[in-house]
Design a protein around this motif. Structure first.
Motif, PDB file in Angstrom:
ATOM      1  N   VAL A   1     -10.102  -2.416  -1.195  1.00 33.05           N
ATOM      2  CA  VAL A   1      -8.915  -2.329  -1.898  1.00 33.05           C
ATOM      3  C   VAL A   1      -7.855  -1.562  -1.595  1.00 33.05           C
ATOM      4  CG1 VAL A   1      -8.265  -2.022  -4.176  1.00 33.05           C
ATOM      5  CG2 VAL A   1     -10.282  -3.031  -4.018  1.00 33.05           C
ATOM      6  N   LEU A   2      -8.099  -0.326  -1.043  1.00 32.75           N
ATOM      7  CA  LEU A   2      -6.889   0.415  -0.640  1.00 32.75           C
ATOM      8  C   LEU A   2      -6.411  -0.047   0.524  1.00 32.75           C
ATOM      9  CD1 LEU A   2      -8.511   3.963  -0.988  1.00 32.75           C
ATOM     10  CD2 LEU A   2      -6.780   3.259  -2.271  1.00 32.75           C
ATOM     11  N   VAL A   3      -7.236  -0.746   1.603  1.00 39.06           N
ATOM     12  CA  VAL A   3      -6.418  -1.473   2.748  1.00 39.06           C
ATOM     13  C   VAL A   3      -5.532  -2.342   1.879  1.00 39.06           C
ATOM     14  CG1 VAL A   3      -6.874  -3.068   4.577  1.00 39.06           C
ATOM     15  CG2 VAL A   3      -8.339  -0.761   4.080  1.00 39.06           C
ATOM     16  N   GLN A   4      -6.232  -3.305   1.199  1.00 36.69           N
ATOM     17  CA  GLN A   4      -5.372  -4.388   0.546  1.00 36.69           C
ATOM     18  C   GLN A   4      -3.976  -4.047   0.088  1.00 36.69           C
ATOM     19  OE1 GLN A   4      -6.279  -7.502   1.168  1.00 36.69           O
ATOM     20  NE2 GLN A   4      -5.016  -8.666  -0.217  1.00 36.69           N
ATOM     21  N   VAL A   5      -4.133  -3.055  -0.956  1.00 40.23           N
ATOM     22  CA  VAL A   5      -2.835  -2.511  -1.573  1.00 40.23           C
ATOM     23  C   VAL A   5      -1.974  -1.973  -0.438  1.00 40.23           C
ATOM     24  CG1 VAL A   5      -2.014  -0.542  -2.871  1.00 40.23           C
ATOM     25  CG2 VAL A   5      -3.946  -1.844  -3.615  1.00 40.23           C
ATOM     26  N   ASN A   6      -2.458  -1.288   0.373  1.00 39.00           N
ATOM     27  CA  ASN A   6      -1.596  -0.686   1.628  1.00 39.00           C
ATOM     28  C   ASN A   6      -0.720  -1.796   2.342  1.00 39.00           C
ATOM     29  OD1 ASN A   6      -1.372   2.099   1.037  1.00 39.00           O
ATOM     30  ND2 ASN A   6      -3.498   2.266   1.468  1.00 39.00           N
ATOM     31  N   VAL A   7      -1.685  -2.757   2.839  1.00 38.65           N
ATOM     32  CA  VAL A   7      -1.071  -3.783   3.547  1.00 38.65           C
ATOM     33  C   VAL A   7      -0.166  -4.648   2.924  1.00 38.65           C
ATOM     34  CG1 VAL A   7      -1.717  -5.973   4.683  1.00 38.65           C
ATOM     35  CG2 VAL A   7      -3.156  -3.988   5.293  1.00 38.65           C
ATOM     36  N   GLN A   8      -0.459  -4.756   1.540  1.00 39.89           N
ATOM     37  CA  GLN A   8       0.637  -5.474   0.824  1.00 39.89           C
ATOM     38  C   GLN A   8       1.807  -4.687   0.539  1.00 39.89           C
ATOM     39  OE1 GLN A   8      -0.857  -7.579  -2.263  1.00 39.89           O
ATOM     40  NE2 GLN A   8      -2.096  -9.131  -1.054  1.00 39.89           N
ATOM     41  N   ALA A   9       1.861  -3.344   0.520  1.00 39.69           N
ATOM     42  CA  ALA A   9       2.878  -2.558   0.178  1.00 39.69           C
ATOM     43  C   ALA A   9       3.710  -2.535   1.536  1.00 39.69           C
ATOM     44  CB  ALA A   9       2.409  -1.054  -0.184  1.00 39.69           C
ATOM     45  N   VAL A  10       2.998  -2.342   2.607  1.00 38.22           N
ATOM     46  CA  VAL A  10       3.905  -2.434   3.958  1.00 38.22           C
ATOM     47  C   VAL A  10       4.563  -3.904   3.975  1.00 38.22           C
ATOM     48  CG1 VAL A  10       3.773  -2.390   6.268  1.00 38.22           C
ATOM     49  CG2 VAL A  10       2.600  -0.492   4.956  1.00 38.22           C
ATOM     50  N   LEU A  11       3.950  -5.021   3.813  1.00 39.87           N
ATOM     51  CA  LEU A  11       4.563  -6.116   3.697  1.00 39.87           C
ATOM     52  C   LEU A  11       5.777  -6.506   2.757  1.00 39.87           C
ATOM     53  CD1 LEU A  11       1.637  -8.833   4.038  1.00 39.87           C
ATOM     54  CD2 LEU A  11       3.724  -8.639   5.587  1.00 39.87           C
TER      55      LEU A  11
END
Length: 152
Positions: free
Chosen positions: A19-29
């Motif tokens: 979930v942390l990976v998902q949140v961070n990837v989407q924040a970068v995007l």
């Protein structure tokens, strides 16, 4: 450690990680897209250049999301290796990718004491792919709305 407790501690740790990976990837995007959106939205690019820019942004978005999902699969792979479920990283990675995408690995299986982890990974994989799909649909809707506003 008790196998049931081991399953839940390992699973919860990896779930939090995914979930942390998902949140961070989407924040970068979202940061990247927000920085590029003014150049596309204000008419700074015309016609084909705008369309090409949107295509490039769309492709970049998809590839970044796929990369994030591969990192998530790697977290599950590491869990399976740490639990001693597989001797080779290739088997653990294949099983994890097949579980995460809900395809299933017919030729590999977890031991009885850790079998629940494959099912948990499949459920989390579906949720995270759905989350990524929701982001893509939202972005597509915004692009269409901007095009409609400009009369394209």
């Amino acid at each position: 450690m008790n196998p049931v407790l081991e399953n839940w501690v390992g699973a919860l740790t990896v779930i939090v990680g995914t979930v942390l990976v998902q949140v961070n990837v989407q924040a970068v995007l979202l940061r990247i897209l927000a920085a590029r959106a003014p150049a596309v939205a204000d008419g700074g690019l015309a016609g084909r250049r705008t369309l090409r820019s949107l295509r490039i942004l769309s492709l970049a978005t998809v590839f970044v999301l796929i990369s994030g999902h591969l990192v998530q699969v790697a977290l599950w792979t590491l869990l399976y290796l740490a639990l001693g479920e597989f001797q080779h990283i290739q088997d653990a990675a294949y099983f994890s990718l097949a579980s995460f995408t809900t395809v299933g690995a017919a030729d590999l299986e977890l031991s009885r004491s850790h079998r629940v982890l494959g099912a948990l990974e499949a459920g989390i994989g579906m949720l995270l792919f759905g989350w990524s799909t929701a982001l893509l649909v939202s972005l597509a809707g915004r692009v269409q709305a901007q095009q409609a506003d400009r009369g394209e």
